[in-house]
Design an enzyme around this catalytic site. Structure first.
Site, PDB file in Angstrom:
ATOM      1  NE  ARG A 184     -59.178 -30.304  -8.931  1.00 59.46           N
ATOM      2  CZ  ARG A 184     -57.451 -30.099  -9.721  1.00 59.46           C
ATOM      3  NH1 ARG A 184     -56.833 -29.167 -10.359  1.00 59.46           N
ATOM      4  NH2 ARG A 184     -56.835 -30.685  -8.973  1.00 59.46           N
ATOM      5  CE  LYS A 217     -58.805 -32.858 -12.269  1.00 63.16           C
ATOM      6  NZ  LYS A 217     -58.058 -33.967 -12.181  1.00 63.16           N
ATOM      7  CG  ASP A 236     -60.417 -20.703 -10.421  1.00 63.38           C
ATOM      8  OD1 ASP A 236     -60.655 -22.061 -10.115  1.00 63.38           O
ATOM      9  OD2 ASP A 236     -59.870 -20.169 -11.347  1.00 63.38           O
ATOM     10  N   GLY A 237     -62.644 -23.100  -8.407  1.00 58.50           N
ATOM     11  CA  GLY A 237     -63.554 -24.813  -9.292  1.00 58.50           C
ATOM     12  C   GLY A 237     -63.229 -24.693 -10.445  1.00 58.50           C
ATOM     13  NE  ARG A 276     -61.490 -37.660 -12.411  1.00 58.24           N
ATOM     14  CZ  ARG A 276     -60.679 -37.082 -11.866  1.00 58.24           C
ATOM     15  NH1 ARG A 276     -59.645 -37.379 -11.897  1.00 58.24           N
ATOM     16  NH2 ARG A 276     -61.169 -36.819 -10.812  1.00 58.24           N
ATOM     17  NE  ARG A 307     -61.031 -38.401  -4.630  1.00 64.10           N
ATOM     18  CZ  ARG A 307     -60.294 -38.075  -5.850  1.00 64.10           C
ATOM     19  NH1 ARG A 307     -58.935 -37.494  -5.550  1.00 64.10           N
ATOM     20  NH2 ARG A 307     -60.505 -37.195  -6.983  1.00 64.10           N
ATOM     21  CG  ASP A 367     -55.004 -35.851  -1.881  1.00 60.30           C
ATOM     22  OD1 ASP A 367     -55.246 -35.770  -1.232  1.00 60.30           O
ATOM     23  OD2 ASP A 367     -55.570 -35.028  -2.859  1.00 60.30           O
ATOM     24  CG  ASN A 368     -53.961 -36.836  -6.039  1.00 62.69           C
ATOM     25  OD1 ASN A 368     -55.568 -36.267  -6.003  1.00 62.69           O
ATOM     26  ND2 ASN A 368     -53.164 -36.144  -5.684  1.00 62.69           N
ATOM     27  CG  ASP A 372     -57.062 -36.551  -8.927  1.00 62.89           C
ATOM     28  OD1 ASP A 372     -57.765 -36.178  -9.984  1.00 62.89           O
ATOM     29  OD2 ASP A 372     -57.331 -35.894  -7.839  1.00 62.89           O
TER      30      ASP A 372
HETATM   31  P1  AMP Z   1     -54.789 -32.099  -6.108  1.00 60.53           P
HETATM   32  O1  AMP Z   1     -53.548 -31.960  -5.140  1.00 60.53           O
HETATM   33  O2  AMP Z   1     -54.915 -31.236  -7.800  1.00 60.53           O
HETATM   34  O3  AMP Z   1     -55.684 -33.342  -6.589  1.00 60.53           O
HETATM   35  O4  AMP Z   1     -55.746 -31.405  -4.959  1.00 60.53           O
HETATM   36  C1  AMP Z   1     -55.903 -31.395  -3.981  1.00 60.53           C
HETATM   37  C2  AMP Z   1     -57.436 -30.237  -3.318  1.00 60.53           C
HETATM   38  O5  AMP Z   1     -57.480 -29.519  -4.212  1.00 60.53           O
HETATM   39  C3  AMP Z   1     -58.156 -31.434  -4.004  1.00 60.53           C
HETATM   40  O6  AMP Z   1     -59.709 -30.685  -2.601  1.00 60.53           O
HETATM   41  C4  AMP Z   1     -58.793 -30.266  -4.928  1.00 60.53           C
HETATM   42  O7  AMP Z   1     -60.557 -30.406  -5.271  1.00 60.53           O
HETATM   43  C5  AMP Z   1     -58.144 -28.718  -4.438  1.00 60.53           C
HETATM   44  N1  AMP Z   1     -58.024 -28.149  -5.619  1.00 60.53           N
HETATM   45  C6  AMP Z   1     -57.461 -28.159  -6.948  1.00 60.53           C
HETATM   46  N2  AMP Z   1     -57.142 -26.889  -7.695  1.00 60.53           N
HETATM   47  C7  AMP Z   1     -58.691 -25.974  -7.156  1.00 60.53           C
HETATM   48  C8  AMP Z   1     -59.056 -25.277  -8.136  1.00 60.53           C
HETATM   49  N3  AMP Z   1     -59.340 -24.398  -9.005  1.00 60.53           N
HETATM   50  N4  AMP Z   1     -60.599 -24.615  -7.291  1.00 60.53           N
HETATM   51  C9  AMP Z   1     -60.467 -25.568  -6.485  1.00 60.53           C
HETATM   52  N5  AMP Z   1     -59.998 -26.389  -5.417  1.00 60.53           N
HETATM   53  C10 AMP Z   1     -59.058 -26.579  -5.783  1.00 60.53           C
HETATM   54 MG    MG Z   2     -56.183 -35.092  -6.431  1.00 64.73          MG
END
Ligand code: AMP
Ligand code: MG
Length: 484
Positions: A89, A109, A121-122, A172, A179, A248-249, A258
């Site tokens: 996203r 973002k 949904d991105g 951002r 990462r 990943d964060n 993040d």
């Molecule tokens: P996060 O835990 O928020 O760092 O996200 C973990 C993963 O989920 C990353 O690959 C994000 O890009 C993906 N992600 C989180 N929310 C969405 C969303 N609404 N649509 C698509 N990918 C998402």
């Molecule tokens: Mg993340």
């Protein structure tokens, strides 16, 4: 305005990312632009606020020179391995070199689906956009390395969450978005060429001195370990809980990245957790150093094939580097808390460390407000009477005993260190939630007021008084959500 993009990540091999334009949004509206950051980046603030600027910040028209990409990465989420995550996203518009010569990423973002979106949904809801804006800028003002907020916009769309919510896009700015999980992505595919290119790229952006070392890859690992030890010590000193320290964060630049279900503690407890998705408390306040160490061990593993000719030699070198994390963390942690308590340099480390531990145990037992404790102690040290500090203690005699010990160890008190280490204002959860609630009802005034106050966290003023206050029992926020 023509933004002087100078993109280097998009020059890396195609398997590092997917080219992806942001989605179109129906009715973008500017909420806030960060003037001082825009100036740092050499961007024209008036232009950013103009219809053309909004077209960039909403993703509706990527500016000339941008090369929108979604970056590939993998990661351990709550300890479980996920071989492919990536920007699901978020879309990197490109890089600019700021006024100080530092290369910075500009990323949108919540800008729509990408090949890494999986079921998502991105998009981003407005609440998490405003939360990341407030908390990342507060971190910056508090002196913590962090990604920054350039802008927040509303999209005019409704995004489907537990209920329909207004959508938003967060712009951002980061030293990079590389990462630990980016390294894991290629290591898991045994792609040594990619790992080599990624490491070279990260060295040139973040640790150029490592390139001159006899073993640049090892020097890179050592540098990441050092910056993370410093960063996590800073989090702990401010009562900050990241909430999702998945690999990943964790950025190899050493910036906090993040801001999802993160929070600053009100009442102190080392096992304090806010995140609704962290049921077992893996990422509690006091676990953050050991999780940092765990994540860095995952980074070290990805580099083993590159550190030395034999795996055994690599392992010995990597383990020695990882051993430094604990020492470095302890040293930053101790220095920080010595400063917060005003303990002068002449006091031996062991004695200071024991007093810090005793103090934190006492604070945890009585669940004292973390920020008020240190700030009221600072006022006391600056000449105020003890009454405001005393009322933080349920038992007066405990207070006088503790103050007796403190006066014995912290004389002469290092007041300057206390003033520099103990903020008046942190982004308290109930304030952040209040700003979001009003924004959802169409009123952005509380968000703007809070953002303004958070920009000067060490200043005492009539305005700061109200924001300094701990939540009343009915205002306490127990959980924070990802929910972007
Ligand atoms: P996060 O835990 O928020 O760092 O996200 C973990 C993963 O989920 C990353 O690959 C994000 O890009 C993906 N992600 C989180 N929310 C969405 C969303 N609404 N649509 C698509 N990918 C998402
Ligand atoms: Mg993340």
């Amino acid at each position: 305005m023509i933004i002087p993009f100078d993109n280097t990540y998009a020059r890396l091999p195609e398997r590092f990312f997917a080219r992806q334009n942001p989605a179109q949004v129906p009715a973008p509206q500017l909420i806030r632009v960060n003037d001082s950051l825009a100036a740092e980046l050499g961007l024209d603030v008036e232009w950013l606020r103009s219809p053309d600027g909004l077209r960039m910040l909403s993703g509706n028209c990527p500016p000339r020179g941008s090369e929108p990409i979604a970056q590939a990465y993998a990661g351990h989420q709550f300890g479980g391995w996920v071989p492919q995550l990536g920007d699901g996203r978020a879309i990197l518009l490109g890089e600019v070199v700021d006024k100080k010569g530092v290369r910075r990423d500009i990323q949108l973002k919540g800008a729509g689906r990408t090949p890494f979106s999986r079921g998502g949904d991105g998009k981003a809801a407005l609440g998490p956009v405003l939360r990341e804006y407030l908390v990342s800028e507060a971190m910056y003002a508090l002196g913590v390395p962090t990604t920054r907020a350039l802008a927040a916009v509303a999209t005019g769309e409704t995004v489907a969450r537990e209920r329909g919510l207004p959508g938003g896009i967060f712009t951002r700015v980061a030293a990079s978005h590389i990462r630990v999980g980016t390294f894991q992505f290629f290591a898991a595919r045994n792609d040594l060429d990619a790992l080599r290119s990624l490491t070279e790229h990260a060295i040139s952006r973040h640790y150029p001195a490592a390139a001159d070392s006899p073993n640049p890859i090892l020097a890179f690992l050592q540098s990441v370990i050092a910056t993370q030890a410093r960063l996590i010590a800073k989090w702990l000193q401010l009562g900050f809980i990241h909430g999702v320290m998945n690999t990943d964060n964790m950025a190899v630049s050493g910036e906090t990245i993040d801001f999802g279900p993160c929070a600053f503690m009100d009442a102190f407890h080392p096992q304090c957790v806010f995140s609704s998705i962290d049921q077992r408390g893996r990422y509690a306040w006091g676990n953050q150093p050991s999780i940092g160490d765990w994540n860095l061990t995952r980074l070290a593993e990805t580099l083993l094939p590159l550190i030395a000719d034999s795996q055994d030699d690599s392992r010995v070198l990597a383990e020695a580097a990882l051993d430094q994390f604990g020492h470095a963390f302890q040293s930053h942690y101790r220095t920080g808390f010595r400063g917060k308590l005003g303990i002068p340099e002449a006091v031996a480390d062991a004695e200071a460390a024991a007093f810090i531990d005793r103090t934190l145990s006492m604070m945890a037992r009585d669940e004292m407000d973390f920020t008020l404790f240190f700030r009221r102690l600072t006022r006391l040290a600056s000449g105020a009477d003890a009454s405001a500090f005393e009322i933080l203690f349920p038992d007066r005699s405990v207070c006088s005993q503790w103050l007796g010990e403190w006066r014995a160890i912290a004389a002469p008190v290092a007041v300057d260190a206390m003033l520099a280490g103990n903020p008046v204002i942190i982004p308290r959860n109930h304030r952040v939630e209040e700003a979001i609630r009003h924004a959802y009802a169409g009123d952005f005034a509380p968000f703007h007021r809070l953002a303004d106050v958070l920009a000067r966290p060490f200043e005492e003023s009539s305005e700061s008084r109200e924001y300094e206050r701990a939540p009343e029992p009915h205002e306490v926020v127990h959980e924070t959500f990802c929910g972007t």
